[in-house]
Design an enzyme around this catalytic site. Sequence first.
Site, PDB file in Angstrom:
ATOM      1  N   CYS A  72     -25.233 -16.160   5.535  1.00 15.66           N
ATOM      2  CA  CYS A  72     -25.616 -17.456   5.886  1.00 15.66           C
ATOM      3  C   CYS A  72     -27.256 -17.434   6.084  1.00 15.66           C
ATOM      4  CB  CYS A  72     -24.955 -17.866   7.312  1.00 15.66           C
ATOM      5  SG  CYS A  72     -25.016 -19.468   7.840  1.00 15.66           S
ATOM      6  N   MET A  98     -18.665 -18.074   2.838  1.00  9.70           N
ATOM      7  CA  MET A  98     -19.001 -19.269   3.449  1.00  9.70           C
ATOM      8  C   MET A  98     -19.024 -18.947   4.939  1.00  9.70           C
ATOM      9  SD  MET A  98     -16.246 -22.721   3.505  1.00  9.70           S
ATOM     10  CE  MET A  98     -16.758 -23.793   2.165  1.00  9.70           C
ATOM     11  N   CYS A  99     -20.002 -19.445   5.662  1.00  5.22           N
ATOM     12  CA  CYS A  99     -19.915 -19.199   7.022  1.00  5.22           C
ATOM     13  C   CYS A  99     -20.586 -20.423   7.923  1.00  5.22           C
ATOM     14  CB  CYS A  99     -20.927 -18.062   7.521  1.00  5.22           C
ATOM     15  SG  CYS A  99     -22.557 -18.132   7.260  1.00  5.22           S
ATOM     16  N   LEU A 100     -19.660 -21.215   8.063  1.00  4.58           N
ATOM     17  CA  LEU A 100     -20.125 -22.414   8.859  1.00  4.58           C
ATOM     18  C   LEU A 100     -18.956 -23.019  10.179  1.00  4.58           C
ATOM     19  CD1 LEU A 100     -21.431 -24.885   7.140  1.00  4.58           C
ATOM     20  CD2 LEU A 100     -19.357 -25.473   6.343  1.00  4.58           C
ATOM     21  N   LEU A 111     -16.150 -20.581  11.640  1.00  2.00           N
ATOM     22  CA  LEU A 111     -16.324 -19.218  11.119  1.00  2.00           C
ATOM     23  C   LEU A 111     -17.655 -18.323  11.654  1.00  2.00           C
ATOM     24  CD1 LEU A 111     -15.458 -20.008   7.396  1.00  2.00           C
ATOM     25  CD2 LEU A 111     -14.230 -18.593   8.811  1.00  2.00           C
TER      26      LEU A 111
END
Lengths: 517, 151
Positions: A318, B87-89, B92
Amino acid sequence: MDSEDEVNSVVSSVDVGMDDDDSSVDFGADSDVEIDDHYQDDAAFETQEKDLMPKKKAFEVDYRVYSPEDIQKQQDKQVAEVSTLLEQPHEITAILLRFGRWNKERLIEKYMDNQEEVLDKAGLGQDVYKSPPRIDPPRIFTCDICCEDGPHESFALKCGHRFCVTCYRQYLFQKIRGEGEAARIKCPGDGCNRVIDTKSLDLLVTSDLTDRYHELLMRTYVDDKENLKWCPAPNCVYAVECGVKKRDLNKVVPTVQCDCHHSFCFGCTLADHQPCPCSLVRRWLKKCEDDSETANWISANTKECPRCHSTIEKNGGCNHMTCRKCRHEFCWMCMGVWSEHGTSWYNCNRYEEKSGLDARDAQARSRQSLERYLHYYNRYANHEQSARLDKDIYHKTEKKMTLLQGASGMSWIEVQYLEEASRSLQQCRQTLKWTYAFAYYLARNNMTEIFEDNQKDLEMAVENLSEMFEKPTDQLAALKVEMMDKTTYCNRRRVILLDDTAKRLKDEQWEFNVELS
Amino acid sequence: MAANKRIMKELGDVNTNPPPGCKITTKDEDIYNWDVSMDGPDDSIYKGGKFTIAIVLPKEYPFKPPTLSFRTKIYHPNVTNDDRGAMCLGMLRAEEWKPPNKIADVLKLVRAVLSAPQPDDAVEAGIADQFKNDRKGFDKTAQDWVKKYAK
């Protein structure tokens, strides 16, 4: 020893009476006693020195050293004060102060303005509890974390999110040991922002974690205060207070000496790098380390937090980064503030193109200037190495002093000049080392020549003294007066150089060939 | 171990009552590695696609969040366009994850993000930019990728 008599003097560029400078008034009466003693010890020394040196030196700053107990007392005192004002119990006040990063005035103001909002944002909800937290006796319920039905002991904050004590403890273990959190651990309840207070934590945290937890709490306090920093020496537990602000760092090099004798820069916590300002030091070190494997790895895999300059390694996919230390949220790509970033992706794309260009340019430039760089680097490295050798000498000094006492019949006090000389050598070499980094970034003009003259004079003085130091022990006694003179001369040359450089730095007279960032 | 019971319960729950469009299997009885087969939500441009998602539970689970990676390539601002497909949302992220959160919640979140990408919290800046300013171009590439990789 130059720095011990510096405690009292103030650099005029240092802002006094800034909004959060109140802390200098806050320090407890108990710690004042020690500090006053310290001042008195130095007083005699100082009057003697005053005849020889100008009274006020531009390169000195005001600072104080605190022990962990002092820091704890400071925290307790501030909590107690604010607690009375806000009419809140200590635990709640402590959370509020940590939430407000220990800026009392702003917190009180905001609190008076909108109590509910502040409590809510600090994770305290609206209701304020009066009864002490407790672990509830075993009963049957399904803990939403482990899915066991019990019966088990349980705990809930005022928000009512109840979990079994085993899970609660495991959660705290993960936060404290795994993530290094302490001051802002939230209730484990889904979506709940309530912060777990100290009393509840003390109740739940297992004894092996208590020390770590309190250490982390203490750390957040010092980390949060702009005017407090930990002494970076290994195993040193002291913190130093200094009023110099980040924005002043291009005008002053705030050098402090901890009670453990380590001299360091309050601005960047690196070892004493006078007369070179922090931003140039950062630049220089980065440049010098370019060849090493570690440096390559660091530059390839890490960036510095745009706010607190902590080195950060990106270990996930991210780009939305949150600095573990200062909680600053930024974009990994463009290093811009995340909140502003969300709606303007163009910044990010443009940055990529531009940085590519910059990197190529920089490479070309660095090749052209390699020769110039090596001139300064070799001298810088030479003093660094000599200082290391001088350190060996320092260790041998004691032996020499004992020998000398036997050989010449001199008393302990009479051979102290050797130690003085040794210390002076190390300090001067440290300064000389950084004059070369400083000079590397100076644009050439008349002032540069004055600087280089001062540099040359100090260098000669140092080499002369250093040479004497290597004479065989049996000759040392005869050289006492000469050696003392040379030591004094070295110290004086150092003061002249630092004073002149600091004055011009304060007045922004130096012209650099790079931007001070 | 407490975590085992919790994970077994979660597995049981998702098997009897799976989140919409999801089919969950575990690799060789290894309850810390989940394979999810997810249909592209009907209200999204990923409709008709079948996506394989690997979910790895850390040994500290549920005190640390699971990690999620798309094994099927997908054109989406919130999924990294590399071999990890990470995915880091929201939940998470370690700072936001809370132990009571379940994998089923994570899967619901994933479906919601497939239906409504969140360009302001993107991992792929270029894709996010296109999503915002050239929606047609974005939709086309996303659908092309579905045909190419997710059938």
